[in-house]
Enzyme design. Structure first.
Site, PDB file in Angstrom:
ATOM      1  N   GLY A   1      55.677  -0.182  -5.109  1.00 42.70           N
ATOM      2  CA  GLY A   1      54.538  -0.594  -4.291  1.00 42.70           C
ATOM      3  C   GLY A   1      54.837  -1.722  -3.324  1.00 42.70           C
ATOM      4  O   GLY A   1      54.043  -2.013  -2.442  1.00 42.70           O
TER       5      GLY A   1
ATOM      6  N   CYS B   1      37.354  28.150  -1.679  1.00 43.14           N
ATOM      7  CA  CYS B   1      38.125  28.609  -0.529  1.00 43.14           C
ATOM      8  C   CYS B   1      37.708  30.033  -0.141  1.00 43.14           C
ATOM      9  O   CYS B   1      37.634  30.922  -0.993  1.00 43.14           O
ATOM     10  CB  CYS B   1      39.612  28.558  -0.841  1.00 43.14           C
ATOM     11  SG  CYS B   1      40.645  29.277   0.444  1.00 43.14           S
TER      12      CYS B   1
ATOM     13  N   CYS C   1      41.140  32.377  -0.698  1.00 44.83           N
ATOM     14  CA  CYS C   1      41.740  32.611  -2.003  1.00 44.83           C
ATOM     15  C   CYS C   1      40.797  32.302  -3.158  1.00 44.83           C
ATOM     16  O   CYS C   1      41.146  32.485  -4.315  1.00 44.83           O
ATOM     17  CB  CYS C   1      43.033  31.815  -2.163  1.00 44.83           C
ATOM     18  SG  CYS C   1      42.762  30.067  -2.435  1.00 44.83           S
TER      19      CYS C   1
ATOM     20  N   CYS D   1      41.497  26.379   1.937  1.00 41.82           N
ATOM     21  CA  CYS D   1      42.437  25.397   1.393  1.00 41.82           C
ATOM     22  C   CYS D   1      43.190  24.726   2.533  1.00 41.82           C
ATOM     23  O   CYS D   1      43.623  25.392   3.473  1.00 41.82           O
ATOM     24  CB  CYS D   1      43.470  26.082   0.504  1.00 41.82           C
ATOM     25  SG  CYS D   1      42.805  26.808  -0.965  1.00 41.82           S
TER      26      CYS D   1
ATOM     27  N   CYS E   1      47.394  28.333  -0.932  1.00 38.41           N
ATOM     28  CA  CYS E   1      46.393  29.363  -0.633  1.00 38.41           C
ATOM     29  C   CYS E   1      47.066  30.734  -0.545  1.00 38.41           C
ATOM     30  O   CYS E   1      46.611  31.716  -1.129  1.00 38.41           O
ATOM     31  CB  CYS E   1      45.702  29.021   0.673  1.00 38.41           C
ATOM     32  SG  CYS E   1      44.203  29.946   0.977  1.00 38.41           S
TER      33      CYS E   1
END
Lengths: 315, 261
Positions: free
Chosen positions: A45, A254, A257, A279, A285
């Protein structure tokens, strides 16, 4: 859009431009960047400064991510590049071509096949595996930037772990909108120590960063900073006890899909107010569609198309 | 007010600060006791602000020491503390009220967030509690809580100053530094604010160091007065004593220069 998924293209040596050093950057630059990456991995970080180079594309297009990728990629690697989750958008296509051209590496659109994935704004829906490296393109690395303009002061705040001010932003969200409205680039604490900007990924992806088996590297070219989340590292999104962190939810699934568990993009499909949700991860997808999943017909969706008379009245 | 047996809250000894070869302040020593308000008066350039900045650890002095009676460990030299400890002290046990509220407030976040910031900085993580404390403190400084979600830039100078005071008091500090707290305000607003300050200092038993060039403000708020000139303290004593019977020629000049309305 989906018919070209799952194509793993291996570029023959002839397509490689031998006028460049392997992966464009010279070896000394790559060593310098690797040193910064090692330091970044050692201090999860923490933003490590590095000597960012001019790249053959403008700042803001992924110069930081490209430099990180160029420093870690080897001839045996397979590269996947995504932009907003999709493999076929301009930024993704040109960066993928760039490395195929200058490094001659194999490229893929399949998340599972890639060893290095450079990304802008998304983490793939398919869970990453040990050994994979995810490289983020970062526009602004400093999470405290809009709260504290002085760089000397923000560094001091990181050094002394003074992160109370970040909560001020969340407080403002709640007092203005009744909930934490920050939806992307949602601040996180890495390994219980450093406050980090996860780059503009949706907060939907924040939980995926936590204890991820893949190595996550972040490169900011203009701001000349590299930071990292090593594999299996705790990444915690900031929140209040009475307003816990939540990810986005959609009422639809979606349209292509039928996935109900992925990040959805809203697409306007006509000028009658029709729209559909698909998606944002094009590979995920496509893979689902190949497996036989189908979404509902957009016309069956509730409120997908407003009554034409309403439009006539408002017009 | 002062008892010989009591431990001072703040002890300043032979404090000296030079800007290169220019004297900021020289050889200043005093003790500040709990509940006491010390006024520092003097003309522009007399070293008041330099002194205040050194005492409040915003600037490291060239020489001398500042000791503070910390809650945990008793008397400690400020500049012997780690920076983390010093900054913690500054945002919990101390307050600093600037002349210009813009220096003391975050202008881009609401009044409520400005006050809540200190709480969040010391680990408050429950939104409703933070909001409640903010509202409570805003009402204590006679600020309309209806406007707690508005930005400070939409407030008048007097209101901004009230928000700044509330922001400083929310963590229950023991010592407040004030640099011309009523500087840019018109007289009626100034009077109300001074009233409020006096009440708060009394109610909370705060100690305060008040820098001002306005002798009326000094008389109203402070128990004890220090007159500075050319970086040095020329006279010190009880406020009424110094203002009614100044001994040093410069104090006499200062007192006699006040315009009579």
């Amino acid at each position: 859009m989906q018919d070209q998924t799952n194509t793993s293209t291996s570029h023959s040596i002839d397509e490689t431009d031998h006028g460049y050093n392997f992966a464009y950057l010279d070896e000394q630059t790559k060593r310098m960047i690797r040193r910064s990456i090692l330091k970044a991995v050692a201090i999860p970080g923490y933003q490590v400064p590095f000597g960012s180079r001019e790249m053959p594309l403008p700042y803001g297009w992924g110069t930081g991510g490209i430099q990180v990728t160029a420093s870690i990629i080897g001839p045996e690697d397979t590269l996947k590049v995504i932009d907003q989750g999709a493999d076929d958008t301009t930024n993704a296509v040109s960066i993928r071509r760039f490395f195929a051209h200058t490094a001659g590496v194999a490229t893929t659109e399949t998340t599972g096949d890639a060893t290095v994935i450079q990304t802008r704004h998304r983490i793939p829906e398919t869970p990453l595996t040990p050994g994979q490296i995810l490289v983020y393109q970062v526009p602004i690395p400093e999470p405290l930037r809009w709260l504290e303009p002085r760089e000397s002061e923000t560094r001091k705040m990181h050094a002394l772990k003074e992160y109370g001010i970040m909560y001020v932003r969340l407080y403002e969200d709640i007092s203005r909108f009744g909930h934490i409205s920050t939806a992307y680039d949602y601040p996180v604490i890495v390994n219980g120590r450093y406050l980090m900007r996860p780059s503009p990924i949706p907060k939907f992806d924040n939980p995926k960063m936590d204890n991820n088996p893949a190595l996550q590297l972040f490169g900011a070219g203009r701001e000349k900073r590299i930071y990292a989340v090593p594999p299996y590292t705790e990444v915690k999104s900031l929140d209040f006890r009475d307003y816990p962190f939540q990810i986005q939810k959609w009422e639809d699934s979606c349209a292509l899909c039928g996935a109900a568990d992925s990040f959805l993009d809203e697409i306007i499909i006509d000028d009658q107010g029709g729209r559909m949700f698909v998606c944002s991860d094009s590979h995920y997808c496509g893979e689902r569609q190949d497996a036989g999943h189908r979404g509902r017909d957009p016309s069956e969706m509730p409120d997908a198309t407003p009554n034409p008379t309403d439009i006539a009245e408002t017009a | 007010m002062m008892q010989e047996t009591e431990i001072p809250l703040l002890r300043v000894s032979r404090l000296t600060h030079y800007y290169d070869y220019i004297v900021g302040c020289r050889n200043v020593s005093f003790d500040l006791y709990p509940g006491e308000v010390l006024g520092i008066v003097g003309e522009s350039g007399s070293g008041k602000s330099t002194l205040l900045n050194c005492i409040s650890a915003r600037m490291e002095p060239t020489g001398g020491s500042v000791e503070y009676d910390t809650r945990a460990e008793g008397m400690r030299d400020l500049f012997g503390l780690t920076e983390a400890e010093r900054r913690m002290l500054m945002r919990t046990d101390w307050g600093f009220v600037h002349q210009n509220p813009r220096d003391g407030l975050r202008m881009s976040v609401s009044a409520g967030a400005n006050i809540g910031e200190r709480l969040m900085a010391v680990g408050a993580r429950v939104y409703e509690d933070i909001r409640e404390s903010s509202a409570d403190w805003l009402s204590r400084v006679e600020f309309d809580t209806e406007r707690m979600d508005h930005l400070p830039s939409t407030f008048s100078g007097g209101m901004q100053q009230r928000v700044q005071i509330a922001r400083n008091l929310v963590t229950g500090p023991r010592l407040i530094f004030m640099d011309e707290p009523t500087g840019g305000l018109d007289v009626s607003v100034q009077a109300r604010l001074l009233d409020l300050l006096r009440e708060l200092v009394d109610d909370l038993g705060l100690s305060a160091i008040l820098v001002t060039h306005d002798l009326a403000v000094a008389r109203l708020l402070s128990h004890r007065l220090m007159v500075m000139r050319g970086g040095e303290v020329v006279e010190t004593g009880l406020t009424d004593q110094v203002l009614d019977d100044p001994q040093h020629p410069y104090s006499q000049l200062l007192v006699s220069s006040v315009l009579q309305a």
